[in-house]
Write a protein that holds these residues in place. Structure first.
Motif, PDB file in Angstrom:
ATOM      1  N   ASP B  30       0.820  -1.193   0.000  1.00 57.39           N
ATOM      2  CA  ASP B  30       0.000   0.000   0.000  1.00 57.39           C
ATOM      3  C   ASP B  30       0.864   1.257   0.000  1.00 57.39           C
ATOM      4  N   VAL B  31       1.925   1.231   0.781  1.00 57.00           N
ATOM      5  CA  VAL B  31       2.836   2.379   0.806  1.00 57.00           C
ATOM      6  C   VAL B  31       3.506   2.551  -0.552  1.00 57.00           C
ATOM      7  N   LYS B  33       2.327   1.686  -3.367  1.00 58.24           N
ATOM      8  CA  LYS B  33       1.314   2.185  -4.289  1.00 58.24           C
ATOM      9  C   LYS B  33       1.129   3.684  -4.121  1.00 58.24           C
ATOM     10  N   GLY B  34       1.189   4.122  -2.875  1.00 63.45           N
ATOM     11  CA  GLY B  34       1.010   5.537  -2.594  1.00 63.45           C
ATOM     12  C   GLY B  34       2.198   6.398  -2.978  1.00 63.45           C
ATOM     13  N   SER B  35       3.396   5.843  -2.885  1.00 64.80           N
ATOM     14  CA  SER B  35       4.582   6.638  -3.199  1.00 64.80           C
ATOM     15  C   SER B  35       4.678   6.774  -4.701  1.00 64.80           C
ATOM     16  N   ASN B  36       4.517   8.011  -5.165  1.00 65.34           N
ATOM     17  CA  ASN B  36       4.441   8.208  -6.606  1.00 65.34           C
ATOM     18  C   ASN B  36       5.801   8.228  -7.292  1.00 65.34           C
ATOM     19  N   HIS B  47       7.091   5.436   6.578  1.00 61.41           N
ATOM     20  CA  HIS B  47       5.671   5.550   6.237  1.00 61.41           C
ATOM     21  C   HIS B  47       4.847   4.439   6.856  1.00 61.41           C
ATOM     22  N   ARG B  51       1.222   2.783  10.850  1.00 63.36           N
ATOM     23  CA  ARG B  51       0.195   1.758  10.803  1.00 63.36           C
ATOM     24  C   ARG B  51       0.635   0.433  11.415  1.00 63.36           C
ATOM     25  N   HIS B  86      10.242   0.693  -6.901  1.00 69.41           N
ATOM     26  CA  HIS B  86       9.098   1.224  -7.632  1.00 69.41           C
ATOM     27  C   HIS B  86       8.190   0.074  -8.021  1.00 69.41           C
TER      28      HIS B  86
END
Lengths: 142, 142
Positions: B30-31, B33-36, B47, B51, B86
């Motif tokens: 999830d992290v 996926k969030g890190s662009n 990050h 959680r 990535h």
DNA sequence: TGCAAAGATGAAACTATTTGCAACTCCATG
DNA sequence: CATGGAGTTGCAAATAGTTTCATCTTTGCA
């Protein structure tokens, strides 16, 4: 006109870039010249020990970093958690690394000329294609 | 027919390769996926902390290693002493890294098709062109 | 030559990544 | 829906690689 010795060529490149020729660097270069493959920093260190016992491994990392910046040495991650170093003495070349058997084949630059042109045309990017390591499968392992 | 969610696709790849879906891995994915951009292991770790405070950084390294082997994640050395990761969710791509300003541009695979063909023809090498980082100068720094 | 400045070295501290291990969790199978 | 074995986790310790800093060397130039 006499051909320039490879050693001298390397030394001139180092000197003309504002770096110093030191005994430590000469030993490191000599070991790199002798290692016919891809040596890790640690391997270089143990080869160097006999001739120069106090030479610290951080000096090796720094020398390799400088040589890398000057394009005299290629740094390649072959996937075993260590970086490997290879001296460029006879022009640039690239590496085809087999992911299965680990074999490293060297190839010349010519194959990359169209790619270089395409990157400039499509992305306006001036590629410095001296350090390329391409992973895949060799003929035997395909 | 409903489209498959990207998350589910990734999970199926992991499961069908004999690996487990764990809460830790879901958070890591999830992290990612969030890190662009390109996250380092340490960035992912910080990050993830909020959680899942006990999630150890070695778990991140191991998860990334697995994802890398499955071809779901690309590992790239951008030259700052850390490896960057990535997530591949929308096909593969490559990186053009400016040696001067450090800018990273992403590009699609198409430009490499002729190179891939040439490597196969001339060297009988089956290149896996998913991990390519090309150094050089970007338009602004050329 | 001799000197000053830029660059290099060794040592130690620090960050990044990998590995060994015992305890724990996921999930295919019954 | 319980279970066992493969796979994972957290931790600690090991290995890689980088950085800081005081001291020492190399080199261009007077």
């Amino acid at each position: 006109m006499l051909p320039m010795q490879p050693g001298k060529l390397t030394e001139n490149t180092i000197r003309s870039s504002g770096h110093h020729i030191t005994p430590q660097r000469l030993v490191i270069l000599d070991v790199l010249k002798g290692s016919n493959g891809h040596a890790s920093a640690d391997e270089i260190h143990s080869h160097v020990r006999s001739r120069c016992p106090k030479l610290h491994i951080s000096t090796i990392y720094r020398a390799l970093d400088m040589l890398k910046r000057l394009g005299l040495v290629t740094e390649t991650a072959l996937g075993d958690g260590k970086l490997r170093y290879h001296l460029h003495v006879k022009g640039y070349h690239h590496h085809l690394i087999c992911e299965k058997c680990g074999r490293v084949e060297e190839m010349d630059e010519a194959t990359f000329t169209p790619l270089k042109a395409a990157l400039k045309r499509k992305h306006r990017f001036h590629a410095d294609l001296r350090h390329l390591a391409i992973f895949g499968r060799c003929q035997a392992c395909a």
